[in-house]
Write a protein that holds these residues in place. Sequence first.
Motif, PDB file in Angstrom:
ATOM      1  N   UNK A  61       0.855  -1.124  -0.003  1.00  0.00           N
ATOM      2  CA  UNK A  61      -0.139   0.196  -0.100  1.00  0.00           C
ATOM      3  C   UNK A  61       0.746   1.383   0.116  1.00  0.00           C
ATOM      4  N   UNK A  62       0.420   2.236  -0.589  1.00  0.00           N
ATOM      5  CA  UNK A  62       1.213   3.809  -0.718  1.00  0.00           C
ATOM      6  C   UNK A  62       0.759   4.171   0.666  1.00  0.00           C
ATOM      7  N   UNK A  63       1.898   4.801   1.205  1.00  0.00           N
ATOM      8  CA  UNK A  63       1.635   5.926   2.372  1.00  0.00           C
ATOM      9  C   UNK A  63       2.190   7.047   1.782  1.00  0.00           C
ATOM     10  N   UNK A  64       1.228   8.022   1.877  1.00  0.00           N
ATOM     11  CA  UNK A  64       1.471   9.532   1.394  1.00  0.00           C
ATOM     12  C   UNK A  64       2.023  10.404   2.604  1.00  0.00           C
ATOM     13  N   UNK A  65       2.940  11.182   2.197  1.00  0.00           N
ATOM     14  CA  UNK A  65       3.440  12.248   3.051  1.00  0.00           C
ATOM     15  C   UNK A  65       2.286  13.242   3.122  1.00  0.00           C
ATOM     16  N   UNK A  66       2.610  14.100   4.167  1.00  0.00           N
ATOM     17  CA  UNK A  66       1.568  15.151   4.222  1.00  0.00           C
ATOM     18  C   UNK A  66       1.620  16.286   2.987  1.00  0.00           C
ATOM     19  N   UNK A  67       2.699  16.401   2.489  1.00  0.00           N
ATOM     20  CA  UNK A  67       2.808  17.212   1.284  1.00  0.00           C
ATOM     21  C   UNK A  67       2.249  16.424  -0.034  1.00  0.00           C
ATOM     22  N   UNK A  68       1.914  15.096   0.186  1.00  0.00           N
ATOM     23  CA  UNK A  68       1.256  14.422  -1.142  1.00  0.00           C
ATOM     24  C   UNK A  68       0.029  14.301  -0.901  1.00  0.00           C
ATOM     25  N   UNK A  69      -0.941  14.984  -0.115  1.00  0.00           N
ATOM     26  CA  UNK A  69      -2.356  14.757  -0.038  1.00  0.00           C
ATOM     27  C   UNK A  69      -3.084  15.344  -0.784  1.00  0.00           C
ATOM     28  N   UNK A  70      -2.666  16.292  -1.637  1.00  0.00           N
ATOM     29  CA  UNK A  70      -3.662  17.079  -2.713  1.00  0.00           C
ATOM     30  C   UNK A  70      -3.672  16.357  -3.861  1.00  0.00           C
ATOM     31  N   UNK A  71      -4.815  16.748  -4.622  1.00  0.00           N
ATOM     32  CA  UNK A  71      -5.191  16.206  -5.981  1.00  0.00           C
ATOM     33  C   UNK A  71      -4.060  15.994  -7.016  1.00  0.00           C
ATOM     34  N   UNK A  87       6.416  -4.378 -11.859  1.00  0.00           N
ATOM     35  CA  UNK A  87       7.561  -4.942 -11.100  1.00  0.00           C
ATOM     36  C   UNK A  87       7.226  -6.216 -10.230  1.00  0.00           C
ATOM     37  N   UNK A  88       5.980  -6.485 -10.225  1.00  0.00           N
ATOM     38  CA  UNK A  88       5.300  -7.670  -9.649  1.00  0.00           C
ATOM     39  C   UNK A  88       4.779  -7.268  -8.042  1.00  0.00           C
ATOM     40  N   UNK A  89       4.495  -6.119  -7.885  1.00  0.00           N
ATOM     41  CA  UNK A  89       3.902  -5.858  -6.620  1.00  0.00           C
ATOM     42  C   UNK A  89       2.070  -5.392  -6.953  1.00  0.00           C
ATOM     43  N   UNK A  90       1.506  -5.933  -5.743  1.00  0.00           N
ATOM     44  CA  UNK A  90      -0.123  -5.650  -6.074  1.00  0.00           C
ATOM     45  C   UNK A  90      -0.591  -4.849  -5.019  1.00  0.00           C
ATOM     46  N   UNK A  91      -1.616  -3.987  -5.228  1.00  0.00           N
ATOM     47  CA  UNK A  91      -2.249  -3.296  -4.055  1.00  0.00           C
ATOM     48  C   UNK A  91      -3.091  -3.939  -3.261  1.00  0.00           C
ATOM     49  N   UNK A  92      -2.962  -3.995  -1.994  1.00  0.00           N
ATOM     50  CA  UNK A  92      -3.878  -4.590  -1.164  1.00  0.00           C
ATOM     51  C   UNK A  92      -4.356  -3.876   0.108  1.00  0.00           C
ATOM     52  N   UNK A  93      -4.183  -2.820   0.049  1.00  0.00           N
ATOM     53  CA  UNK A  93      -5.056  -1.936   1.153  1.00  0.00           C
ATOM     54  C   UNK A  93      -4.270  -1.870   2.460  1.00  0.00           C
ATOM     55  N   UNK A  94      -5.191  -1.672   3.405  1.00  0.00           N
ATOM     56  CA  UNK A  94      -4.432  -1.439   4.858  1.00  0.00           C
ATOM     57  C   UNK A  94      -3.838  -2.725   5.315  1.00  0.00           C
ATOM     58  N   UNK A  95      -4.082  -4.003   4.969  1.00  0.00           N
ATOM     59  CA  UNK A  95      -3.260  -5.100   5.547  1.00  0.00           C
ATOM     60  C   UNK A  95      -2.271  -5.522   4.753  1.00  0.00           C
ATOM     61  N   UNK A  96      -2.011  -4.847   3.702  1.00  0.00           N
ATOM     62  CA  UNK A  96      -0.672  -5.274   3.039  1.00  0.00           C
ATOM     63  C   UNK A  96       0.560  -5.224   3.787  1.00  0.00           C
ATOM     64  N   UNK A  97       1.353  -6.277   3.431  1.00  0.00           N
ATOM     65  CA  UNK A  97       2.542  -6.533   4.108  1.00  0.00           C
ATOM     66  C   UNK A  97       3.586  -5.638   3.852  1.00  0.00           C
ATOM     67  N   UNK A  98       3.604  -4.841   2.824  1.00  0.00           N
ATOM     68  CA  UNK A  98       4.628  -3.708   2.379  1.00  0.00           C
ATOM     69  C   UNK A  98       3.974  -2.349   2.400  1.00  0.00           C
TER      70      UNK A  98
END
Length: 230
Positions: A61-71, A87-98
């Motif tokens: 899952x992608x974790x955005x920094x405060x400066x990255x919250x805008x559209x 590259x072989x990664x898949x989005x899995x939401x809040x429970x993602x291991x990475x």
Amino acid sequence: MTMSRTFLRPAARAARSPRAVLWALLLTTAVLAGCSTTRTVEGDVQTHTRLAAATLPLGYRIERLPSQQGTDFEPIARLAAQALERAGLRPEGAQAPLVVQIGVQASSVQRVDPWGPSPWGWGGWAGTGGWGVRGIWRMGEPTPLYRRAVSLLIRDARTQEVVYETSAVHEDVWTVDPALYGVLFDAALAGFPNPPAGRRQVRLPYPPPAAAAASPAAVQPAVVLPAATR
């Protein structure tokens, strides 16, 4: 002095000739046509990994920094997500291991004209009316040097340990934003999760934006070279 006058007069007449002007225009058109071909983006890549033995696909899952919250950051996040998927990664939401953090930078610097002020007058030799070497090739100030950089920091969601760190930097006199960032994300992830050790150069073709959006397969495999081959 007599020899100088004899030399300059034919050059001045040639520069004023309609045929000379026509040839100069044709040469400029040919150069511009060559610039429209497919470009190759070369990224200066550095990667550190603790995922060498990992099995793909991996959830993230992608974790955005405060400066990255805008559209305005949405296009960058989308390009990063597409590169992560290739590259072989898949989005899995809040429970993602990475957890993935994205970084982007953009800057430019004005280059110094290596020719310097012309000792022969504006645009070329004296009396040529601007159709000397400088008149054809160096019309105006030098193009700025653009620097574009991306980084990806991947952490273990459970321990918060950084398990993958990679970056790619590209410098050139042309720039296409934000599409160029997508190519740099691909370069930074080349070889994931077990990339070549050390600093390296990764070359990727710059694909048409429509083709890249339609199919991830449109992005050709990367060419990886040691940094010393630049």
